[in-house]
Design a protein around this motif. Sequence first.
Motif, PDB file in Angstrom:
ATOM      1  N   SER A  89       0.871  -1.237  -0.166  1.00  0.00           N
ATOM      2  CA  SER A  89       0.025   0.070   0.111  1.00  0.00           C
ATOM      3  C   SER A  89       0.763   1.142  -0.065  1.00  0.00           C
ATOM      4  CB  SER A  89      -0.786   0.087   1.341  1.00  0.00           C
ATOM      5  OG  SER A  89      -0.123   0.044   2.412  1.00  0.00           O
ATOM      6  N   ALA A 121      -0.593  -4.257   3.419  1.00  0.00           N
ATOM      7  CA  ALA A 121      -1.379  -3.050   3.487  1.00  0.00           C
ATOM      8  C   ALA A 121      -1.725  -2.551   4.785  1.00  0.00           C
ATOM      9  CB  ALA A 121      -2.487  -2.971   2.736  1.00  0.00           C
ATOM     10  N   GLU A 125      -5.432   1.654   4.210  1.00  0.00           N
ATOM     11  CA  GLU A 125      -5.214   1.657   2.878  1.00  0.00           C
ATOM     12  C   GLU A 125      -5.463   0.305   2.198  1.00  0.00           C
ATOM     13  OE1 GLU A 125      -1.530   4.916   2.685  1.00  0.00           O
ATOM     14  OE2 GLU A 125      -1.078   2.675   2.926  1.00  0.00           O
TER      15      GLU A 125
END
Length: 228
Positions: A89, A121, A125
């Motif tokens: 991310s 991530a 996000e």
Amino acid sequence: MVGQATESTRSAASHAVGSGAVDLSTLGAGFVDLARGSQAVFRTTLEALSHPGRPLPLRADVQAPQHGNTAAAVLLLALLDADCSLWLSPSLAAGDAGGWLRFHTGCVLVADASQAQFVWATHAEMPDLTTLPMGSEAYPDQSATCVIDVPDFLSVGDGIDIGAWVLRGPGIRGETRLHIANLAPATTADFLAQRAVNHASFPRGVDVFLASSDRIVGLPRSTQVSEV
């Protein structure tokens, strides 16, 4: 998958990650004992998938990257190898996490989550799980594994059941509850909606690991997740 880069892949990693973007001299060390370290993490990984929703300690003698939760970094250090593709991310990609994993495992960093075998991530996000590789009926093992950083796991009890997740499925006797600290309601709603689609696609689907600083929780595709 348990594997680590050879010296040649590490050299290739240095070149691929480099171009001045990452100072490899500042990257921390990986497992002190490669075989024992990766095997211990892999055993914990299997236990987490066998007992969904149960927070398990995950620590290793590594110099983890500064960006991202340590348990997530350790988990991916054991799972990735030179044949694996990884999507990060944005905030993780902007830090040292990608360079650290690329150097120690030889994994390939990709810009499109839909092309990744592994995803790391932050909880703010998270990619849409339904856009990740979900395998096929014939080859369900060709799906992605998603590792999500979360602030922490709380003990579920009187006064904090509201907002807890209810988990049902293989490996769980009846049901179990999981409480994650400081997740935005909208984030929880989006994630649970995506998990419902993911669960309905079984045996296809994405397996998820939630990671705090020192613990992981397994959420295999076979687990049904709802909110109290």
